[in-house]
Design a protein around this motif. Structure first.
Motif, PDB file in Angstrom:
ATOM      1  N   PRO A 241       0.837  -1.295  -0.086  1.00 25.24           N
ATOM      2  CA  PRO A 241       0.069   0.039   0.006  1.00 25.24           C
ATOM      3  C   PRO A 241       0.950   1.202  -0.015  1.00 25.24           C
ATOM      4  O   PRO A 241       0.524   2.337  -0.738  1.00 25.24           O
ATOM      5  CB  PRO A 241      -0.905   0.044   1.289  1.00 25.24           C
ATOM      6  N   GLU A 242       1.885   1.422   0.837  1.00 31.73           N
ATOM      7  CA  GLU A 242       2.726   2.587   0.773  1.00 31.73           C
ATOM      8  C   GLU A 242       3.240   2.885  -0.353  1.00 31.73           C
ATOM      9  O   GLU A 242       3.572   4.017  -0.857  1.00 31.73           O
ATOM     10  CB  GLU A 242       3.607   2.266   1.840  1.00 31.73           C
ATOM     11  N   VAL A 243       3.840   1.829  -1.052  1.00 38.71           N
ATOM     12  CA  VAL A 243       4.437   1.921  -2.412  1.00 38.71           C
ATOM     13  C   VAL A 243       3.351   2.354  -3.443  1.00 38.71           C
ATOM     14  O   VAL A 243       3.684   3.241  -4.363  1.00 38.71           O
ATOM     15  CB  VAL A 243       5.160   0.726  -3.057  1.00 38.71           C
ATOM     16  N   LEU A 244       2.046   1.835  -3.477  1.00 37.79           N
ATOM     17  CA  LEU A 244       1.123   2.238  -4.386  1.00 37.79           C
ATOM     18  C   LEU A 244       0.854   3.841  -4.205  1.00 37.79           C
ATOM     19  O   LEU A 244       0.753   4.621  -5.030  1.00 37.79           O
ATOM     20  CB  LEU A 244      -0.147   1.495  -4.328  1.00 37.79           C
ATOM     21  N   ASP A 245       0.990   3.985  -2.798  1.00 41.27           N
ATOM     22  CA  ASP A 245       0.805   5.629  -2.611  1.00 41.27           C
ATOM     23  C   ASP A 245       1.735   6.498  -3.352  1.00 41.27           C
ATOM     24  O   ASP A 245       1.501   7.558  -3.989  1.00 41.27           O
ATOM     25  CB  ASP A 245       0.581   5.932  -1.260  1.00 41.27           C
ATOM     26  N   ASP A 246       2.949   5.981  -3.186  1.00 40.89           N
ATOM     27  CA  ASP A 246       3.928   6.786  -3.869  1.00 40.89           C
ATOM     28  C   ASP A 246       3.945   6.601  -5.201  1.00 40.89           C
ATOM     29  O   ASP A 246       4.326   7.967  -5.981  1.00 40.89           O
ATOM     30  CB  ASP A 246       5.587   6.310  -3.447  1.00 40.89           C
ATOM     31  N   LEU A 247       3.587   5.613  -5.847  1.00 43.28           N
ATOM     32  CA  LEU A 247       3.366   5.686  -7.427  1.00 43.28           C
ATOM     33  C   LEU A 247       2.208   6.592  -7.943  1.00 43.28           C
ATOM     34  O   LEU A 247       2.352   6.955  -9.013  1.00 43.28           O
ATOM     35  CB  LEU A 247       3.133   4.080  -7.769  1.00 43.28           C
ATOM     36  N   LEU A 248       1.274   6.489  -7.104  1.00 47.17           N
ATOM     37  CA  LEU A 248       0.074   7.415  -7.657  1.00 47.17           C
ATOM     38  C   LEU A 248       0.526   8.726  -7.707  1.00 47.17           C
ATOM     39  O   LEU A 248      -0.372   9.756  -8.348  1.00 47.17           O
ATOM     40  CB  LEU A 248      -1.002   7.033  -6.639  1.00 47.17           C
ATOM     41  N   ALA A 249       1.504   9.268  -6.949  1.00 42.48           N
ATOM     42  CA  ALA A 249       1.771  10.559  -6.887  1.00 42.48           C
ATOM     43  C   ALA A 249       2.710  10.842  -7.968  1.00 42.48           C
ATOM     44  O   ALA A 249       2.821  12.130  -8.109  1.00 42.48           O
ATOM     45  CB  ALA A 249       2.538  10.973  -5.417  1.00 42.48           C
ATOM     46  N   VAL A 250       3.472   9.858  -8.526  1.00 40.80           N
ATOM     47  CA  VAL A 250       4.481  10.133  -9.246  1.00 40.80           C
ATOM     48  C   VAL A 250       4.550   9.641 -10.855  1.00 40.80           C
ATOM     49  O   VAL A 250       5.148  10.291 -11.657  1.00 40.80           O
ATOM     50  CB  VAL A 250       5.802   9.765  -9.079  1.00 40.80           C
ATOM     51  N   ALA A 251       3.522   8.683 -11.098  1.00 40.66           N
ATOM     52  CA  ALA A 251       3.370   7.978 -12.432  1.00 40.66           C
ATOM     53  C   ALA A 251       2.355   8.822 -13.250  1.00 40.66           C
ATOM     54  O   ALA A 251       1.262   9.125 -12.632  1.00 40.66           O
ATOM     55  CB  ALA A 251       2.992   6.646 -12.256  1.00 40.66           C
ATOM     56  N   ASP A 252       2.433   8.939 -14.522  1.00 38.16           N
ATOM     57  CA  ASP A 252       1.558   9.600 -15.384  1.00 38.16           C
ATOM     58  C   ASP A 252       0.756   8.674 -15.941  1.00 38.16           C
ATOM     59  O   ASP A 252      -0.438   8.938 -16.461  1.00 38.16           O
ATOM     60  CB  ASP A 252       2.329  10.490 -16.531  1.00 38.16           C
ATOM     61  N   ASP A 253       1.132   7.219 -16.241  1.00 38.05           N
ATOM     62  CA  ASP A 253       0.593   6.271 -16.754  1.00 38.05           C
ATOM     63  C   ASP A 253       1.228   4.915 -16.465  1.00 38.05           C
ATOM     64  O   ASP A 253       2.147   4.991 -16.111  1.00 38.05           O
ATOM     65  CB  ASP A 253       0.370   6.278 -18.181  1.00 38.05           C
ATOM     66  N   ALA A 254       0.516   4.014 -16.461  1.00 37.39           N
ATOM     67  CA  ALA A 254       0.774   2.535 -16.201  1.00 37.39           C
ATOM     68  C   ALA A 254       0.149   1.714 -17.207  1.00 37.39           C
ATOM     69  O   ALA A 254      -0.892   1.782 -17.327  1.00 37.39           O
ATOM     70  CB  ALA A 254       0.605   2.005 -15.001  1.00 37.39           C
ATOM     71  N   VAL A 255       1.196   0.847 -18.008  1.00 36.94           N
ATOM     72  CA  VAL A 255       0.438   0.291 -19.214  1.00 36.94           C
ATOM     73  C   VAL A 255       1.083  -1.400 -19.067  1.00 36.94           C
ATOM     74  O   VAL A 255       2.006  -1.572 -18.749  1.00 36.94           O
ATOM     75  CB  VAL A 255       1.001   0.529 -20.545  1.00 36.94           C
ATOM     76  N   LEU A 256       0.102  -2.161 -19.836  1.00 36.78           N
ATOM     77  CA  LEU A 256       0.491  -3.550 -19.854  1.00 36.78           C
ATOM     78  C   LEU A 256       0.744  -4.010 -21.196  1.00 36.78           C
ATOM     79  O   LEU A 256       0.329  -3.476 -22.138  1.00 36.78           O
ATOM     80  CB  LEU A 256      -0.870  -4.169 -19.429  1.00 36.78           C
ATOM     81  N   VAL A 257       1.670  -4.921 -21.417  1.00 35.24           N
ATOM     82  CA  VAL A 257       2.292  -5.369 -22.504  1.00 35.24           C
ATOM     83  C   VAL A 257       2.312  -7.109 -22.522  1.00 35.24           C
ATOM     84  O   VAL A 257       2.241  -7.827 -21.617  1.00 35.24           O
ATOM     85  CB  VAL A 257       3.684  -4.929 -22.919  1.00 35.24           C
ATOM     86  N   SER A 258       2.272  -7.364 -23.937  1.00 37.65           N
ATOM     87  CA  SER A 258       2.036  -9.039 -24.110  1.00 37.65           C
ATOM     88  C   SER A 258       3.558  -9.445 -23.848  1.00 37.65           C
ATOM     89  O   SER A 258       4.599  -8.867 -24.149  1.00 37.65           O
ATOM     90  CB  SER A 258       1.571  -8.897 -25.324  1.00 37.65           C
ATOM     91  N   GLU A 259       3.455 -10.889 -23.803  1.00 39.42           N
ATOM     92  CA  GLU A 259       4.587 -11.584 -23.980  1.00 39.42           C
ATOM     93  C   GLU A 259       5.385 -11.571 -24.857  1.00 39.42           C
ATOM     94  O   GLU A 259       6.537 -11.582 -25.199  1.00 39.42           O
ATOM     95  CB  GLU A 259       4.266 -13.134 -23.596  1.00 39.42           C
ATOM     96  N   ALA A 260       4.729 -11.482 -26.242  1.00 40.51           N
ATOM     97  CA  ALA A 260       5.259 -11.452 -27.454  1.00 40.51           C
ATOM     98  C   ALA A 260       5.839 -10.311 -27.882  1.00 40.51           C
ATOM     99  O   ALA A 260       7.083  -9.991 -28.350  1.00 40.51           O
ATOM    100  CB  ALA A 260       4.098 -11.644 -28.521  1.00 40.51           C
ATOM    101  N   SER A 261       5.354  -9.035 -27.161  1.00 39.14           N
ATOM    102  CA  SER A 261       5.835  -7.787 -27.375  1.00 39.14           C
ATOM    103  C   SER A 261       7.339  -7.721 -26.397  1.00 39.14           C
ATOM    104  O   SER A 261       8.240  -7.106 -26.904  1.00 39.14           O
ATOM    105  CB  SER A 261       5.159  -6.626 -27.037  1.00 39.14           C
ATOM    106  N   ILE A 262       7.187  -8.391 -25.331  1.00 38.64           N
ATOM    107  CA  ILE A 262       8.570  -8.431 -24.392  1.00 38.64           C
ATOM    108  C   ILE A 262       9.812  -9.209 -25.074  1.00 38.64           C
ATOM    109  O   ILE A 262      10.882  -8.775 -25.380  1.00 38.64           O
ATOM    110  CB  ILE A 262       8.280  -9.003 -23.315  1.00 38.64           C
ATOM    111  N   VAL A 263       9.148 -10.252 -25.624  1.00 37.52           N
ATOM    112  CA  VAL A 263      10.279 -11.042 -26.573  1.00 37.52           C
ATOM    113  C   VAL A 263      10.640 -10.353 -27.761  1.00 37.52           C
ATOM    114  O   VAL A 263      12.135 -10.215 -28.178  1.00 37.52           O
ATOM    115  CB  VAL A 263       9.726 -12.406 -27.136  1.00 37.52           C
ATOM    116  N   ALA A 264       9.757  -9.686 -28.372  1.00 37.02           N
ATOM    117  CA  ALA A 264      10.154  -8.791 -29.573  1.00 37.02           C
ATOM    118  C   ALA A 264      11.328  -7.589 -29.149  1.00 37.02           C
ATOM    119  O   ALA A 264      12.136  -7.213 -29.754  1.00 37.02           O
ATOM    120  CB  ALA A 264       8.897  -8.251 -30.178  1.00 37.02           C
TER     121      ALA A 264
END
Length: 320
Positions: A241-264
């Motif tokens: 929870p404490e880390v999430l609070d910090d992240l909410l204060a500083v991150a503009d966006d959070a995105v998810l990517v596929s395994e295929a894109s990671i390998v690429a």
């Protein structure tokens, strides 16, 4: 004002306790990769050090603080990289280091932890199981428990990466940061928002390990029952929870990517930058691949956070 647990003055002072070999890592424009991706790409290379990842920036602070207080032993749970870093920092200062890891963690990482002189305890299950066991070991032995991302030293150590990016004089529009437990994302994000507030901070996580991203989007802790990703370094299920609070204060966006894109992304880093990286380090490139229009014409920096990967697995994924 940015309200987080971190402090810019402490981050600046932290550089004094970190071995210089982990500081001032290369930050350079990779023309070939940029041409392939349709944007200007700068790489912040955190693998050219004895533990081949960024984690020692935090464990150096942990070990310095512990020895300054007269401590002699420490334990942590690790997916592999934190354990290597703590083993290295602890050995340098004469600390007894115990690392608890999942039995299924990459063999290359486990072997390196042993080689660095730490006691390695293996558990069935995943990283969260190892985290529970590390807490038990700390209580049983009466020793310091290092909790990655929860302990400020791990976040403020990682934040020194942000200092180097901000002070490089490079006109970066966006920084892409691998998101796991959150130490690097919150640390780097905090410093950038303090010193370069116009820089967009985007965190990247696999679809197969989405807990922190889902938590960021819903502004509350969201857990998952399991993970399914080759990016073992970011495969947590229970956000702090404490880390999430910090992240909410500083991150503009959070995105998810596929395994295929990671390998690429891993393939592109090999072919265009000559870098052998672990899957977590390719998350930034994967994010560009999945949304080229978003980054077209922009100057994007991505942090290459780790290069500890089993050769056989790497060959299966990348060389196919």
């Amino acid at each position: 004002m940015i309200a987080t647990r971190l402090d810019l003055a402490r981050v600046r002072v932290a550089r004094r306790d970190i071995d210089p070999m982990f500081l001032d890592t290369p930050l350079y424009e990779c023309d070939a990769l940029g041409r392939e991706l349709g944007c200007t790409v700068s790489i912040k290379l955190e693998t050219a050090n004895p533990v081949r990842c960024f984690k020692a920036r935090g464990t150096e602070l942990v070990a310095a603080l512990l020895t300054g207080q007269g401590g002699t032993a420490v334990v942590c749970a690790s997916a592999g990289n934190l354990g290597q870093a703590l083993a290295w920092s602890g050995r340098r200062r004469g600390l007894d280091v115990t690392v608890v890891a999942a039995r299924r963690a990459p063999t290359a990482k486990l072997d390196r932890i042993r080689a660095l002189g730490a006691e390695l305890l293996l558990t069935d299950g995943d990283f969260e199981t190892a985290r529970d066991r590390a807490g038990e070991v700390a209580r049983e032995r009466g020793i310091r428990l290092v909790e990655d991302s929860l302990d400020l030293e791990t976040c403020e150590g990682a934040a020194t990466i942000g200092l180097e990016v901000a002070e490089a004089g490079t006109s970066v529009d966006t920084v892409l940061i691998a998101l796991g437990g959150g130490a690097m994302a919150t640390g780097v994000g905090y410093v950038l928002k303090k010193l370069s507030p116009d820089v967009e901070v985007i965190c990247v996580q696999p679809h197969g390990a989405p807990a922190m991203t889902r938590s960021w989007r819903q502004r509350r802790v969201v857990t998952t029952d399991s993970t399914d990703t080759i990016a073992d370094g970011v495969a947590g299920r229970f956000p702090i929870p404490e880390v999430l609070d910090d992240l909410l204060a500083v991150a503009d966006d959070a995105v998810l990517v596929s395994e295929a894109s990671i390998v690429a992304g891993m393939r592109l880093l090999l072919h265009h930058a000559g870098l052998i990286v672990e899957p977590s380090a390719a998350l930034g490139v994967a994010a560009i691949l999945e949304d080229r229009d978003r980054f077209a014409g922009r100057h994007v920096a991505t942090i290459i956070c780790g290069g500890n990967v089993d050769p056989d697995a790497y060959d299966r994924w990348v060389r196919g």
